[in-house]
Design an enzyme around this catalytic site. Structure first.
Site, PDB file in Angstrom:
ATOM      1  N   SER A  37       0.821  -1.206   0.000  1.00 33.53           N
ATOM      2  CA  SER A  37       0.000   0.000   0.000  1.00 33.53           C
ATOM      3  C   SER A  37       0.854   1.255   0.000  1.00 33.53           C
ATOM      4  CB  SER A  37      -0.903   0.006   1.246  1.00 33.53           C
ATOM      5  OG  SER A  37      -1.536   1.258   1.425  1.00 33.53           O
TER       6      SER A  37
ATOM      7  N   TYR B 113      -2.089   5.280  -4.228  1.00 34.00           N
ATOM      8  CA  TYR B 113      -2.999   6.401  -4.004  1.00 34.00           C
ATOM      9  C   TYR B 113      -2.420   7.535  -4.847  1.00 34.00           C
ATOM     10  CZ  TYR B 113      -5.340   4.070  -0.103  1.00 34.00           C
ATOM     11  OH  TYR B 113      -6.071   3.189   0.674  1.00 34.00           O
TER      12      TYR B 113
ATOM     13  N   THR C 181      -5.889   2.716  -6.816  1.00 35.73           N
ATOM     14  CA  THR C 181      -7.138   2.865  -6.078  1.00 35.73           C
ATOM     15  C   THR C 181      -7.854   4.133  -6.541  1.00 35.73           C
ATOM     16  OG1 THR C 181      -6.319   1.677  -4.137  1.00 35.73           O
ATOM     17  CG2 THR C 181      -8.172   3.162  -3.795  1.00 35.73           C
TER      18      THR C 181
ATOM     19  N   LYS D  22      -8.548  -0.429  -8.798  1.00 33.75           N
ATOM     20  CA  LYS D  22      -9.195  -0.983  -7.607  1.00 33.75           C
ATOM     21  C   LYS D  22     -10.264  -0.016  -7.097  1.00 33.75           C
ATOM     22  CE  LYS D  22      -8.207  -2.685  -2.955  1.00 33.75           C
ATOM     23  NZ  LYS D  22      -8.950  -1.687  -2.168  1.00 33.75           N
TER      24      LYS D  22
ATOM     25  N   HIS E 299     -13.767  -0.700  -0.492  1.00 34.55           N
ATOM     26  CA  HIS E 299     -12.797  -0.229   0.506  1.00 34.55           C
ATOM     27  C   HIS E 299     -13.184  -0.670   1.921  1.00 34.55           C
ATOM     28  CE1 HIS E 299      -9.153   2.301   0.307  1.00 34.55           C
ATOM     29  NE2 HIS E 299      -9.339   2.425   1.602  1.00 34.55           N
TER      30      HIS E 299
END
Length: 302
Positions: free
Chosen positions: A32, A57, A83, A173, A197
């Site tokens: 992540s 992100y 994402t 995603k 999420h």
């Protein structure tokens, strides 16, 4: 492994433990952007030659985005997971009640703290021995603000990612609708991951399992379809694959294991899930994964 951030909040070994176990079993590990451990350290614990993915992100700063992607590639991350449902944080009442935002305390921002472009833009290295507490917090906030950008990503900007990532796979995603899945196909993406999420972005959002059949029918095998939505057992894995998912991602169960006893319990949880899945496939009457399909499920008639 689903992309779960701030793992050192669960256990001091955090991403090092989870990535090591997934590496041992040769399963893809997704790092992540909110990781509490950097690219290189996770790559080292995961092990050479193992499949590593990076979840982005998408920063509002193009220079920072490019730097994150280049660093990921340099450390052997082969698939980019973008994402698209968390460009701003949802209204999370439990987090608000507890004042929970670990990023301002320097947890879950390691990728930003280590980034050379961030150092250049800030004018200092927050990891230097002489860095002040104020500089460290400033750097943590810079990473947090640029990655929780408050501006929705748009289809027409996907070229910026492809320019850096090249021909390697890019997955979106947070896709939950047929329209977005078709658009991903039209824009040349390699796959989508169905996810809400963890139910933490929009109260009452559709469940990924409810969205799965229509999206599978719409793309007809032209996109890889990942499923990230409440996998708690081997039977859950079976159901998702039977409905047409190509792979599933594991999140909360792995973190529960991590919190309980670190690497040891991560290994136990993951092996248990895999064992139950394999047994389920056999007990249903399938001799291989190719035999797993929707005909083996009975839909609940309401």
């Amino acid at each position: 492994m689903a992309p779960v951030g701030v793992q050192t909040l669960f256990h001091p070994t955090g991403e090092r433990a989870t990535s090591k176990v997934f590496g041992e079993l040769g399963l893809p590990y997704t790092l992540s952007t909110a990781s509490s451990t950097g690219f290189a350290e996770v790559a080292a614990s995961n092990g050479a030659g193992n499949p590593r993915w990076y979840q982005l992100y998408w920063p509002s700063d193009d220079d920072l985005t490019r730097s994150y992607l280049l660093t990921a590639k340099e450390n052997g991350y082969e698939v980019l997971v973008v994402t698209v449902d968390t460009w701003d944080l949802g209204w999370r009442t439990r987090d608000l009640d507890r004042g929970f935002l670990p990023f301002i305390n320097g947890v879950g921002v390691q990728i930003g703290l280590e980034d050379p472009v961030a150092h250049q833009k800030l004018g200092f290295n927050p990891l230097a021995a002489n860095a002040t507490a104020e500089q460290k917090q400033t750097a943590a906030l810079y990473h947090t603000i640029t990655t929780s950008r408050g501006v929705s990503p748009t289809w027409r900007n996907l070229w910026k990612l492809r320019e850096v990532w090249g021909d390697a796979p890019i997955l979106l995603k947070g896709v939950q609708s047929v329209a977005d899945a078709r658009a991903a196909l039209d824009w040349g993406l390699d796959g989508v991951i169905l996810s809400n999420h963890g139910g933490r972005q929009i109260d009452g959002a559709i469940g990924s399992l409810d969205a799965l059949p229509a999206i599978v029918e719409a793309v007809k095998g032209k996109l890889a379809i990942g499923f990230d939505g409440g996998i708690r057992s081997g039977a859950d894995i079976f159901k998702a694959l039977a409905l047409g998912a190509d792979f599933v991602q594991l999140g909360r169960p792995i973190l529960w294991g991590l919190a309980h006893e670190g690497e040891k319990s991560v290994r136990h949880v993951l092996k248990s899930l895999l064992a139950e899945f394999e047994i389920t496939v056999g007990l249903v009457g399938c001799s291989s994964l190719e035999d797993v399909n929707e005909s083996l499920l009975v839909k609940n008639r309401r």
